[in-house]
Enzyme design. Structure first.
Site, PDB file in Angstrom:
ATOM      1  N   HIS A 244      -3.796   1.469   7.771  1.00  0.00           N
ATOM      2  CA  HIS A 244      -2.501   2.309   7.837  1.00  0.00           C
ATOM      3  C   HIS A 244      -2.299   3.435   7.011  1.00  0.00           C
ATOM      4  CE1 HIS A 244       2.099   1.525   7.899  1.00  0.00           C
ATOM      5  NE2 HIS A 244       1.920   2.383   6.623  1.00  0.00           N
ATOM      6  N   GLU A 245      -2.757   3.204   5.478  1.00  0.00           N
ATOM      7  CA  GLU A 245      -2.879   4.268   4.826  1.00  0.00           C
ATOM      8  C   GLU A 245      -3.665   5.430   5.020  1.00  0.00           C
ATOM      9  OE1 GLU A 245      -0.082   3.958   2.803  1.00  0.00           O
ATOM     10  OE2 GLU A 245      -0.169   1.816   3.008  1.00  0.00           O
TER      11      GLU A 245
ATOM     12  N   GLN B  75       3.281  10.207   1.116  1.00  0.00           N
ATOM     13  CA  GLN B  75       4.618   9.540   1.107  1.00  0.00           C
ATOM     14  C   GLN B  75       5.420   9.870  -0.232  1.00  0.00           C
ATOM     15  OE1 GLN B  75       2.604   5.381   1.947  1.00  0.00           O
ATOM     16  NE2 GLN B  75       4.809   5.198   3.197  1.00  0.00           N
TER      17      GLN B  75
ATOM     18  N   GLY C 125       1.009  -1.288  -0.145  1.00  0.00           N
ATOM     19  CA  GLY C 125       0.007  -0.057  -0.044  1.00  0.00           C
ATOM     20  C   GLY C 125       1.027   1.155   0.170  1.00  0.00           C
TER      21      GLY C 125
ATOM     22  N   HIS D  95      -1.605   7.802   7.234  1.00  0.00           N
ATOM     23  CA  HIS D  95      -0.992   8.628   6.370  1.00  0.00           C
ATOM     24  C   HIS D  95      -1.685   9.740   6.095  1.00  0.00           C
ATOM     25  CE1 HIS D  95       3.051   6.549   6.415  1.00  0.00           C
ATOM     26  NE2 HIS D  95       2.570   5.363   5.819  1.00  0.00           N
TER      27      HIS D  95
ATOM     28  N   CYS E 257       6.573  -0.156   6.962  1.00  0.00           N
ATOM     29  CA  CYS E 257       6.152   1.040   6.231  1.00  0.00           C
ATOM     30  C   CYS E 257       7.269   1.680   5.283  1.00  0.00           C
ATOM     31  CB  CYS E 257       5.989   2.111   7.294  1.00  0.00           C
ATOM     32  SG  CYS E 257       5.251   3.839   6.778  1.00  0.00           S
ATOM     33  N   LEU E 258       7.044   2.097   4.006  1.00  0.00           N
ATOM     34  CA  LEU E 258       7.965   2.441   3.270  1.00  0.00           C
ATOM     35  C   LEU E 258       8.634   3.753   3.706  1.00  0.00           C
ATOM     36  CD1 LEU E 258       6.284   2.043  -0.195  1.00  0.00           C
ATOM     37  CD2 LEU E 258       7.630   0.447   1.008  1.00  0.00           C
TER      38      LEU E 258
END
Length: 160
Positions: free
Chosen positions: A145-146, A55, A50, A149, A103-104
């Protein structure tokens, strides 16, 4: 070939902002389609499941959910990638499940995060069509999670 973009890292201010809604006039635009393509390519390049627009330094409410097995998440279920514009979680199950997240934007760090097992959500497609759906398990975790963000929250703030 889609563009692979740099990913904002923990500590960068873009990750703390509440992302702006995508405007009606931006729906179905070439800009929005290119944004989604670049987000998707960037996510795949980094073995993500995702990604959220903040990000990649775009403070807009756009996320991609693309659960599939990969080196970072070998047990992830396979699903078609979903681009969600202005996603809203309408309801969360009382039942929460602990699961490992990474997480990226926080490379090399993972942790157990409690998330609702099932969520009901509403979002727009790139073309502006409203979709309401229920997700459960790992895809529901990715959405939560997204969406965090988009609200300026990193998963590491949810550990323990």
């Amino acid at each position: 070939m889609s563009t692979i973009l740099p990913v904002a890292q923990r500590g960068e201010s873009i990750l703390r902002l509440t992302a702006a809604k995508v405007a009606q006039t931006e729906l179905n635009s070439e800009w929005l389609k290119q944004l989604a393509e670049a987000m998707y390519a960037t996510m795949l390049e980094r073995n993500g499941v995702g990604i959220a627009a903040p990000q990649i330094y775009v403070s807009k409410r756009v996320i991609i959910v693309a659960s599939r097995p990969n080196p970072r998440y070998p047990d992830a279920p396979e699903m078609d990638a979903l681009v969600m514009v202005n996603p809203e979680i309408l309801e969360k199950s009382e039942l929460t499940v602990l699961g490992e997240e990474g997480c990226l934007s926080v490379p090399d760090e993972r942790g157990q995060v409690a998330r609702a097992q099932t969520i009901q959500l509403r979002y727009l497609t790139l073309e502006g069509v409203t979709v309401e759906t229920t997700l459960t398990g790992f895809p529901a975790r990715i959405v939560q999670h997204e969406v965090d963000h988009l609200d300026g929250v990193l998963f590491i703030e949810r550990i323990g």
